[in-house]
Design a protein around this motif. Sequence first.
Motif, PDB file in Angstrom:
ATOM      1  N   PHE A  41       0.963  -1.128  -0.243  1.00 40.74           N
ATOM      2  CA  PHE A  41       0.046   0.436   0.439  1.00 40.74           C
ATOM      3  C   PHE A  41       0.762   1.011   0.408  1.00 40.74           C
ATOM      4  O   PHE A  41       0.327   2.556  -0.577  1.00 40.74           O
ATOM      5  CB  PHE A  41      -0.933  -0.239   0.634  1.00 40.74           C
ATOM      6  CG  PHE A  41      -2.271  -1.072   1.468  1.00 40.74           C
ATOM      7  CD1 PHE A  41      -2.696  -1.528   0.070  1.00 40.74           C
ATOM      8  CD2 PHE A  41      -2.768  -1.627   2.369  1.00 40.74           C
ATOM      9  CE1 PHE A  41      -3.143  -2.486  -0.189  1.00 40.74           C
ATOM     10  CE2 PHE A  41      -3.836  -2.313   2.448  1.00 40.74           C
ATOM     11  CZ  PHE A  41      -4.105  -2.939   0.945  1.00 40.74           C
ATOM     12  N   LEU A  44       1.786   1.890  -3.190  1.00 40.50           N
ATOM     13  CA  LEU A  44       1.421   2.824  -3.920  1.00 40.50           C
ATOM     14  C   LEU A  44       0.410   3.542  -3.813  1.00 40.50           C
ATOM     15  O   LEU A  44      -0.714   4.308  -4.731  1.00 40.50           O
ATOM     16  CB  LEU A  44      -0.044   1.677  -3.914  1.00 40.50           C
ATOM     17  CG  LEU A  44       0.302  -0.401  -5.082  1.00 40.50           C
ATOM     18  CD1 LEU A  44      -0.943  -1.235  -4.549  1.00 40.50           C
ATOM     19  CD2 LEU A  44       0.173   0.165  -6.313  1.00 40.50           C
ATOM     20  N   ILE A  49      -3.476   4.220   4.607  1.00 39.93           N
ATOM     21  CA  ILE A  49      -3.513   2.760   4.521  1.00 39.93           C
ATOM     22  C   ILE A  49      -2.906   2.069   4.518  1.00 39.93           C
ATOM     23  O   ILE A  49      -3.193   0.877   5.956  1.00 39.93           O
ATOM     24  CB  ILE A  49      -4.508   2.632   2.947  1.00 39.93           C
ATOM     25  CG1 ILE A  49      -5.501   4.275   2.763  1.00 39.93           C
ATOM     26  CG2 ILE A  49      -4.850   1.623   3.387  1.00 39.93           C
ATOM     27  CD1 ILE A  49      -6.437   3.321   4.093  1.00 39.93           C
ATOM     28  N   LEU A 131      -7.732  13.353   1.531  1.00 41.79           N
ATOM     29  CA  LEU A 131      -8.442  11.725   1.907  1.00 41.79           C
ATOM     30  C   LEU A 131     -10.193  12.496   2.487  1.00 41.79           C
ATOM     31  O   LEU A 131     -11.095  11.357   2.797  1.00 41.79           O
ATOM     32  CB  LEU A 131      -7.411  10.996   2.970  1.00 41.79           C
ATOM     33  CG  LEU A 131      -8.772   9.478   3.013  1.00 41.79           C
ATOM     34  CD1 LEU A 131      -8.345   8.919   1.757  1.00 41.79           C
ATOM     35  CD2 LEU A 131      -7.122   8.549   4.026  1.00 41.79           C
TER      36      LEU A 131
ATOM     37  N   ASN B  42      -8.779  -5.946  -0.678  1.00 41.19           N
ATOM     38  CA  ASN B  42      -7.973  -4.109  -0.022  1.00 41.19           C
ATOM     39  C   ASN B  42      -7.124  -3.851  -1.460  1.00 41.19           C
ATOM     40  O   ASN B  42      -7.058  -2.547  -1.706  1.00 41.19           O
ATOM     41  CB  ASN B  42      -8.418  -4.572   1.243  1.00 41.19           C
ATOM     42  CG  ASN B  42      -8.332  -4.087   2.342  1.00 41.19           C
ATOM     43  OD1 ASN B  42     -10.232  -3.819   2.250  1.00 41.19           O
ATOM     44  ND2 ASN B  42      -8.128  -4.495   3.136  1.00 41.19           N
ATOM     45  N   VAL B  46      -7.298  -0.552  -4.174  1.00 37.00           N
ATOM     46  CA  VAL B  46      -5.526   0.529  -3.537  1.00 37.00           C
ATOM     47  C   VAL B  46      -5.566   1.156  -4.837  1.00 37.00           C
ATOM     48  O   VAL B  46      -5.220   1.777  -5.395  1.00 37.00           O
ATOM     49  CB  VAL B  46      -4.860   0.046  -2.415  1.00 37.00           C
ATOM     50  CG1 VAL B  46      -3.325   0.652  -2.507  1.00 37.00           C
ATOM     51  CG2 VAL B  46      -5.428   0.210  -1.300  1.00 37.00           C
ATOM     52  N   ILE B  47      -5.419  -0.213  -5.728  1.00 38.39           N
ATOM     53  CA  ILE B  47      -4.452   0.251  -6.870  1.00 38.39           C
ATOM     54  C   ILE B  47      -5.456   0.319  -8.081  1.00 38.39           C
ATOM     55  O   ILE B  47      -4.895   0.776  -8.602  1.00 38.39           O
ATOM     56  CB  ILE B  47      -4.471  -1.919  -7.687  1.00 38.39           C
ATOM     57  CG1 ILE B  47      -3.587  -2.553  -6.759  1.00 38.39           C
ATOM     58  CG2 ILE B  47      -4.432  -1.719  -9.199  1.00 38.39           C
ATOM     59  CD1 ILE B  47      -3.507  -4.502  -7.122  1.00 38.39           C
ATOM     60  N   HIS B  50      -4.977   4.262  -7.136  1.00 41.17           N
ATOM     61  CA  HIS B  50      -3.588   4.476  -7.646  1.00 41.17           C
ATOM     62  C   HIS B  50      -3.929   4.670  -8.908  1.00 41.17           C
ATOM     63  O   HIS B  50      -3.441   5.498  -9.956  1.00 41.17           O
ATOM     64  CB  HIS B  50      -2.624   3.813  -7.451  1.00 41.17           C
ATOM     65  CG  HIS B  50      -1.781   3.904  -8.031  1.00 41.17           C
ATOM     66  ND1 HIS B  50      -1.126   4.792  -6.967  1.00 41.17           N
ATOM     67  CD2 HIS B  50      -1.086   4.068  -8.463  1.00 41.17           C
ATOM     68  CE1 HIS B  50       0.514   4.415  -7.855  1.00 41.17           C
ATOM     69  NE2 HIS B  50       0.524   3.972  -9.032  1.00 41.17           N
ATOM     70  N   LEU B  55      -9.584   9.022  -4.685  1.00 39.13           N
ATOM     71  CA  LEU B  55      -8.549   8.331  -3.667  1.00 39.13           C
ATOM     72  C   LEU B  55     -10.020   7.312  -3.260  1.00 39.13           C
ATOM     73  O   LEU B  55     -10.167   7.006  -1.780  1.00 39.13           O
ATOM     74  CB  LEU B  55      -9.291  10.086  -2.452  1.00 39.13           C
ATOM     75  CG  LEU B  55      -7.710  10.547  -2.889  1.00 39.13           C
ATOM     76  CD1 LEU B  55      -8.515  12.132  -2.148  1.00 39.13           C
ATOM     77  CD2 LEU B  55      -6.858  10.289  -1.626  1.00 39.13           C
ATOM     78  N   ASP B  56     -11.590   7.448  -3.723  1.00 35.00           N
ATOM     79  CA  ASP B  56     -12.546   6.450  -3.079  1.00 35.00           C
ATOM     80  C   ASP B  56     -11.917   5.797  -2.895  1.00 35.00           C
ATOM     81  O   ASP B  56     -12.801   4.359  -1.532  1.00 35.00           O
ATOM     82  CB  ASP B  56     -13.242   6.404  -4.306  1.00 35.00           C
ATOM     83  CG  ASP B  56     -13.806   7.816  -4.424  1.00 35.00           C
ATOM     84  OD1 ASP B  56     -14.100   9.119  -3.853  1.00 35.00           O
ATOM     85  OD2 ASP B  56     -14.723   8.142  -5.589  1.00 35.00           O
ATOM     86  N   ASP B  58      -8.840   4.532  -1.400  1.00 34.35           N
ATOM     87  CA  ASP B  58      -8.227   4.521   0.229  1.00 34.35           C
ATOM     88  C   ASP B  58      -9.567   4.640   0.539  1.00 34.35           C
ATOM     89  O   ASP B  58      -9.796   4.156   2.353  1.00 34.35           O
ATOM     90  CB  ASP B  58      -7.502   6.272  -0.035  1.00 34.35           C
ATOM     91  CG  ASP B  58      -6.276   5.279  -0.216  1.00 34.35           C
ATOM     92  OD1 ASP B  58      -5.899   5.229  -1.163  1.00 34.35           O
ATOM     93  OD2 ASP B  58      -5.205   6.468  -0.502  1.00 34.35           O
ATOM     94  N   ILE B  59     -10.459   5.666   0.931  1.00 33.71           N
ATOM     95  CA  ILE B  59     -12.398   5.635   1.404  1.00 33.71           C
ATOM     96  C   ILE B  59     -12.770   3.990   1.792  1.00 33.71           C
ATOM     97  O   ILE B  59     -12.907   3.666   3.065  1.00 33.71           O
ATOM     98  CB  ILE B  59     -12.959   6.466   1.200  1.00 33.71           C
ATOM     99  CG1 ILE B  59     -12.107   7.820   1.634  1.00 33.71           C
ATOM    100  CG2 ILE B  59     -13.679   6.038   2.189  1.00 33.71           C
ATOM    101  CD1 ILE B  59     -12.713   9.338   0.878  1.00 33.71           C
ATOM    102  N   VAL B  61     -11.522   1.428   1.373  1.00 34.56           N
ATOM    103  CA  VAL B  61     -10.746   0.257   2.559  1.00 34.56           C
ATOM    104  C   VAL B  61     -10.807   1.330   3.509  1.00 34.56           C
ATOM    105  O   VAL B  61     -10.976  -0.396   4.501  1.00 34.56           O
ATOM    106  CB  VAL B  61      -9.208   0.387   1.494  1.00 34.56           C
ATOM    107  CG1 VAL B  61      -7.871  -0.368   3.353  1.00 34.56           C
ATOM    108  CG2 VAL B  61      -9.000   0.297   0.632  1.00 34.56           C
ATOM    109  N   LEU B  62     -10.651   1.979   3.987  1.00 36.06           N
ATOM    110  CA  LEU B  62     -11.143   2.114   5.524  1.00 36.06           C
ATOM    111  C   LEU B  62     -12.704   1.413   6.186  1.00 36.06           C
ATOM    112  O   LEU B  62     -12.650   0.677   7.140  1.00 36.06           O
ATOM    113  CB  LEU B  62     -11.630   3.663   5.537  1.00 36.06           C
ATOM    114  CG  LEU B  62     -10.017   4.501   5.337  1.00 36.06           C
ATOM    115  CD1 LEU B  62     -10.560   6.053   5.350  1.00 36.06           C
ATOM    116  CD2 LEU B  62      -9.067   3.687   6.777  1.00 36.06           C
ATOM    117  N   PHE B  63     -13.496   2.139   5.245  1.00 35.68           N
ATOM    118  CA  PHE B  63     -14.781   0.869   5.159  1.00 35.68           C
ATOM    119  C   PHE B  63     -15.265  -0.206   5.401  1.00 35.68           C
ATOM    120  O   PHE B  63     -15.523  -1.456   6.292  1.00 35.68           O
ATOM    121  CB  PHE B  63     -15.817   1.385   4.163  1.00 35.68           C
ATOM    122  CG  PHE B  63     -16.291   2.734   4.688  1.00 35.68           C
ATOM    123  CD1 PHE B  63     -16.477   3.210   5.633  1.00 35.68           C
ATOM    124  CD2 PHE B  63     -16.468   3.429   3.352  1.00 35.68           C
ATOM    125  CE1 PHE B  63     -17.441   4.431   5.994  1.00 35.68           C
ATOM    126  CE2 PHE B  63     -17.067   4.474   3.936  1.00 35.68           C
ATOM    127  CZ  PHE B  63     -17.299   5.629   4.556  1.00 35.68           C
TER     128      PHE B  63
END
Lengths: 168, 99
Positions: A41, A44, A49, A131, B42, B46-47, B50, B55-56, B58-59, B61-63
Amino acid sequence: MVDILLIIFAVIFSCGILFSKDPIVSAFFLLLTFLDLAGIFYQLGSPFIAAIQILVYAGAIAVLFLFVLMLLNLKKRVPHRGQWLKKISFSLLVVATFIPFILTTPRLKMAIDLMDPPGLEKTYKLPMERLFSVLFSEHFLAFEYATLLLLFVIITVILMMKNQGEEK
Amino acid sequence: MFIDYYYYLAFFLFFLGFAGCFFKKNLISVFICIELMLAATNLLFVIYGHEYKILDGDIFVLFSIVLAAAEAAIGFCLIIRLFRKYGVIEKSTLDEVEL
């Protein structure tokens, strides 16, 4: 170089999860896989994260797995005697996990300097600021639902463990 | 350049977890494999974040981490109850459970 190492370690550790007989060894390999994924992560471009992956996944969830496994104590564990080669190779593998992290450290220092260059007024947002500005505006409803979900999970777990006491 | 390999790695991790769900007998091992599948998704999020510079990813992944924590809590609650009632936690134990 770092990417290749991270991918190779991820493959080795995830195969270790599947092919180990003992659940505790599986849980350790899961922990190592999570650490490795945190490195990916970071590569990337999501350092936040990666930090959450280490703090929450490796620090809380994987440790919870180990904790429950030791609490249940499934079978009498025979201490492995001999097998020095196995032990040493496993230890070296664990130490080798940190090589990608060490290799990325100079770049980390560079990234910090880039984010906050000395003697320059800050005119842009940091990655985390960006973020969270998106999280608390566009995805605010989902965020609230996540908090509700955690609340309901707490209540459910407490109720389930309470009823169990009354059955006995 | 390495993004393709990360992409293959995510699929590899997911199918490894999927296979583990079938081949493992211990319920906690099955649970570990489910966590592996979640980690693979996850990685995919992230891939894609990227790749598309959004940014969605990453968000989400948080959820997903919140969901994984909730799932771990409920799952371990069930496993501990099963263990206290039947003494073993194998997949075959689930056949004997009375609802």
